[in-house]
Design an enzyme around this catalytic site. Structure first.
Site, PDB file in Angstrom:
ATOM      1  N   PRO A   2       8.076 -11.450   6.034  1.00 54.92           N
ATOM      2  CG  PRO A   2       5.901 -11.836   4.751  1.00 54.92           C
ATOM      3  CD  PRO A   2       6.505 -11.212   6.063  1.00 54.92           C
ATOM      4  CG  LEU A   4      10.818  -9.463  -2.328  1.00 55.84           C
ATOM      5  CD1 LEU A   4      11.766 -10.010  -3.387  1.00 55.84           C
ATOM      6  CD2 LEU A   4       9.677  -8.788  -3.170  1.00 55.84           C
ATOM      7  N   GLY A   5       9.207  -7.578   0.287  1.00 56.13           N
ATOM      8  CA  GLY A   5       7.672  -6.893   0.390  1.00 56.13           C
ATOM      9  C   GLY A   5       7.758  -5.668  -0.535  1.00 56.13           C
ATOM     10  CG  LEU A   6       4.454  -3.025  -2.815  1.00 54.20           C
ATOM     11  CD1 LEU A   6       5.125  -2.875  -4.177  1.00 54.20           C
ATOM     12  CD2 LEU A   6       2.841  -3.152  -3.000  1.00 54.20           C
ATOM     13  N   GLY A   7       7.416  -1.737  -1.411  1.00 49.16           N
ATOM     14  CA  GLY A   7       7.600  -0.601  -0.772  1.00 49.16           C
ATOM     15  C   GLY A   7       6.560   0.479  -1.471  1.00 49.16           C
ATOM     16  CG  ASP A  32       8.094  -0.149   4.220  1.00 45.60           C
ATOM     17  OD1 ASP A  32       8.344  -0.609   5.562  1.00 45.60           O
ATOM     18  OD2 ASP A  32       8.304   1.013   3.743  1.00 45.60           O
ATOM     19  CE1 TYR A  37       7.751   7.026   2.893  1.00 41.22           C
ATOM     20  CE2 TYR A  37       6.799   4.754   3.012  1.00 41.22           C
ATOM     21  CZ  TYR A  37       7.728   5.627   3.142  1.00 41.22           C
ATOM     22  OH  TYR A  37       9.097   5.021   3.541  1.00 41.22           O
ATOM     23  CE  LYS A  66       9.316   2.708   6.975  1.00 36.68           C
ATOM     24  NZ  LYS A  66       8.620   2.816   5.640  1.00 36.68           N
ATOM     25  CG  HIS A  99      10.139   7.672   8.574  1.00 37.26           C
ATOM     26  ND1 HIS A  99       8.803   7.850   7.792  1.00 37.26           N
ATOM     27  CD2 HIS A  99      10.904   7.104   7.844  1.00 37.26           C
ATOM     28  CE1 HIS A  99       9.111   7.625   6.420  1.00 37.26           C
ATOM     29  NE2 HIS A  99      10.290   7.250   6.639  1.00 37.26           N
TER      30      HIS A  99
END
Ligand code: A2P
Length: 305
Positions: A2, A4-7, A32, A37, A66, A99
């Site tokens: 898709p 547009l994704g969400l970071g 993502d 993170y 990643k 990454h």
């Protein structure tokens, strides 16, 4: 994938669960993530519950993660990926990326210094890539790719690898349009994903320059936003999308999550695209200087090649 994704970089562990649940409920299908993170467990809780509540199925979701820098090396990839899958509570990823082209020693911790790094001769990316290929062949990752790779590093990888990288995720926005890299990737059938599309103003202070230009307040972007009755963030995201590049804005705010997703349906005119293209100044917000500290084998002269 898709478009547009969400970071989820910089999304705090106590906020990301709600953000991902809200995002999925409002229609996001692409999340993502990354081991570094530090929030994959909370993201995984939100995914699991969204599926359990019948909001979405696993097959409808696109989940990227990643490989962190201290897990480079052919034999380290599947163990690192297995940890990420455990945290995300998934059987497979849709996409797994290297990454950074920066192999670190297993116990390397910030602040980095002499002794933290492997050189690329000691730990070649091609060797790590063999581990990525093994993950792909086992079906643990349906696609594999890289992040923060320039043309030269991609060329080296393409020369030696039976399975080609399918995606390159890089910083990309109107101040860093990455035209040559995008053209190269598209010619090689490598899909590009844009990170920090809004300028990542919430990143740590030590990663910021003194007089940074603020993308979300750019005059040209603001004028286009006003004339269309949309937000500056929506202009920035539509510009990326319209170049055939997927984009992963981070937000933990319900209003901004919805606003960002709606950008997928906004179209800019050719004239608006040209005006925004002209804003490029090759300005990185994530300039890689944290990988070029004293004692590092990397230098900024060649880092982004
Ligand atoms: P928040 O999470 O509070 O919404 P990037 O995606 O480039 O890393 O930028 C993320 C930053 O931009 C975060 O500070 C995020 O804050 C903010 N942000 C996300 N969406 C919007 C928006 N639509 N308008 C303004 N700021 C936004």
């Amino acid at each position: 994938m898709p478009i547009l994704g969400l970071g989820t970089w910089k999304s705090a562990t106590n906020e990301v669960y709600e953000a991902v649940k809200t995002a999925i409920k409002s229609g996001y299908r692409h999340i993502d993530c990354a081991a570094i993170y530090g929030n994959e467990k909370e993201v995984g809780d939100a995914i699991r519950e969204s599926i359990a509540e019948g909001v979405v199925t696993r097959e409808e979701l696109w989940i990227t993660s990643k490989l962190w820098n201290n897990s480079h090396g052919r034999d380290n990839v599947i163990p690192a990926l297995t940890k990420t899958l455990t945290d995300l509570q998934l059987d497979y990823l849709d996409l797994y990326l290297i990454h950074w082209p920066v192999p670190l020693k297993p116990d390397a911790a910030f602040p980095l210094g002499e002794g933290s790094f492997y050189t690329l001769e000691e730990q070649p990316v091609s060797d790590t890539w063999q581990g990525m290929e093994a993950a792909y062949e086992k079906g643990l990752a349906r696609q594999i790719g890289v992040s923060n790779f320039g043309i030269k590093k991609l060329e080296e990888l393409l020369e030696t690898s039976p399975v080609k990288p399918m995606v390159n995720q890089v910083e990309l926005h109107p101040y860093l349009s990455q035209t040559a890299l995008v053209d190269y990737c598209h010619a090689q059938n490598i899909y590009v994903t844009a990170y920090s599309p809004l300028g990542s103003s919430d990143r740590p202070e030590q990663m910021k320059g003194a007089d940074e230009p603020v993308l979300l307040k750019d005059d040209t972007i603001s004028k286009i936003a006003d004339s269309k009755g949309i937000s500056t963030a929506q202009v920035l995201l539509s510009w990326v999308k319209q170049r055939g590049i997927s984009v992963i804005p981070k937000s933990v705010n319900p209003g901004r999550l919805a606003q960002n997703l709606a950008a997928a349906d906004i179209t800019l005119s050719d004239e608006e695209m040209h005006q925004i293209n002209a804003l490029n100044r090759d300005r990185r917000y994530i300039d890689g200087s944290f990988w070029t500290v004293p004692g590092s084998p990397h230098s900024l002269d060649t880092f982004w090649d």
